[in-house]
Design an enzyme around this catalytic site. Structure first.
Site, PDB file in Angstrom:
ATOM      1  N   LYS A 111       0.443  -1.535  -0.149  1.00 32.15           N
ATOM      2  CA  LYS A 111      -0.156  -0.015   0.317  1.00 32.15           C
ATOM      3  C   LYS A 111       0.845   1.179  -0.346  1.00 32.15           C
ATOM      4  CE  LYS A 111      -4.068  -1.955   1.688  1.00 32.15           C
ATOM      5  NZ  LYS A 111      -5.163  -1.953   2.621  1.00 32.15           N
ATOM      6  N   LYS A 193      -4.271  -9.969  -7.214  1.00 29.06           N
ATOM      7  CA  LYS A 193      -5.660 -10.308  -6.431  1.00 29.06           C
ATOM      8  C   LYS A 193      -6.777  -9.533  -7.101  1.00 29.06           C
ATOM      9  CE  LYS A 193      -5.766  -8.489  -2.317  1.00 29.06           C
ATOM     10  NZ  LYS A 193      -5.305  -8.157  -1.139  1.00 29.06           N
ATOM     11  N   LYS A 196     -10.446  -4.503  -3.890  1.00 29.79           N
ATOM     12  CA  LYS A 196     -11.162  -3.012  -4.568  1.00 29.79           C
ATOM     13  C   LYS A 196     -10.285  -1.838  -5.144  1.00 29.79           C
ATOM     14  CE  LYS A 196     -13.311  -4.356  -0.071  1.00 29.79           C
ATOM     15  NZ  LYS A 196     -12.371  -3.527   1.726  1.00 29.79           N
TER      16      LYS A 196
END
Ligand code: TYM
Length: 328
Positions: A111, A193, A196
């Site tokens: 992230k 993966k 969102k």
């Protein structure tokens, strides 16, 4: 007989998708009767990445309605920020967790790489808040997708460390990770993966639980496969393997039966059958969601009673932990 406690959480960011459903939420619903369940929409986790406050509020209520629409009936469901002991215990745990442990977290690395110019301290500390979520409820099990395994290992280490240094307080939780569906991949790129955040700029990456039948069919038809045109559960062919896994999780059928059902068929036909199955399974969820989101006061009353129940447990555990650390 006292049931074992389950805790799990989900972030109210982006659109809840098939990965979240098959990796986590469907299992919460399917096994609801076996455990004493506490489920949480983790809005305090969401702000570790900058959010538009108005959108975050809306998404939080929408996700709560969606979890109920997916079939949760007897669980304690609440919004994280309504129970302040989560952040309070998070601080205590932050004070006993070495930086080195947090540095190893792959989710932090992923992230922070996405936004290297603005890495927030909250994102680094995210796993401690997650440990607090789990440990506050003295949870035995944490049903999650595979990507959360490392965070749960940290929560286990933290529980063990606290118990060792301050006396037996927390239960050391165990992850509950499904054999199938624990890592659903992106339809556009089966090496990544389903997430969102990737869904924001790649329209064919994920199937959202609120996608219309037309959109689902279109996305399935566009899903990346290969040129072999053989419908087999072959892990080396990530695209078709992923689509077959989705089919298996939703149909509940065995791998062998699915392979023989499609033995003489091509990818085109399989993709339409997959889309039909997804549409059929998501239809009642969509219908129930639309009713729930239309009755905000009913939704708020469910969440209020969930928060009251959660708070009762959380207050006790926090008080116990705080006193053991010498805080007044
Ligand atoms: P979140 O919001 O990213 O995802 C919610 C759940 O969905 C699972 N999941 C997947 N499973 C299979 N395939 C995928 N592609 C996929 N993508 C997501 C996740 O593993 C998760 O179970 N940190 C957590 C939220 C959290 C939490 C907790 C979870 C906060 N506190 C305490 C358990 C216990 C998260 O970001 O999940």
């Amino acid at each position: 007989m006292q049931l074992k406690r389950v805790f799990s959480g989900i972030q109210p960011t982006g659109d809840i998708h098939l990965g979240n459903y098959l990796g986590a939420v469907k299992n919460w619903v399917d096994r609801e009767k076996e455990y004493d369940n506490v489920f949480c929409v983790v809005n305090s986790h969401a702000i570790t990445i900058p959010q538009d406050p108005k959108v975050l509020r809306e998404k939080t209520y929408e996700l709560c309605a969606m979890l109920l629409a997916c079939g949760l009936k007897d669980s304690t469901l609440f919004i994280q920020s309504e129970v302040q002991e989560h952040t309070s215990l998070g601080w205590l745990l932050t004070c006993i967790t070495p930086m080195g442990d947090l540095n190893r977290m792959t989710q932090f690395k992923d992230k922070s790489q996405k936004n290297p110019k603005n890495i927030l301290a909250g994102l680094f500390n995210y796993p401690n808040l997650m440990s607090a979520d789990i440990l506050l409820y003295k949870s035995h099990y944490v049903p999650v997708g595979e990507d959360q395994k490392q965070h749960i290992e940290l929560a286990r280490d933290t529980a063990i460390r606290f118990n060792r240094d301050f006396g037996e307080t927390f239960i050391v939780p165990e992850p509950l990770i499904q054999k199938e569906g624990a890592r659903i991949m992106g339809l556009d790129d089966p090496t990544k993966k389903m997430s969102k955040s990737s869904g924001v700029d790649k329209p064919n990456h994920l199937i959202a639980l609120l996608d219309t039948p037309e959109v689902i069919l279109k996305k399935c038809k566009k899903a990346t496969t290969d040129s072999e045109n053989k419908i087999l559960f072959d892990k080396d062919r990530a695209g078709i393997y992923n689509l077959l896994t989705i089919y298996q999780c939703l149909s509940g059928d065995s791998k062998e039966n699915i392979e023989s059902e499609f033995a003489n068929k091509g990818y085109g036909e399989f993709k339409v059958a997959l889309a039909d199955l997804i549409i059929e399974k998501l239809k009642p969820i969509r219908e129930s969601y639309l009713k729930l989101i239309d009755d905000k006061s009913h939704l708020e009353s469910i969440l209020k009673s969930g928060a009251n129940k959660a708070r009762e447990i959380a207050e006790k555990t926090y008080k116990e932990a705080k006193e053991k650390m010498g805080l007044i």
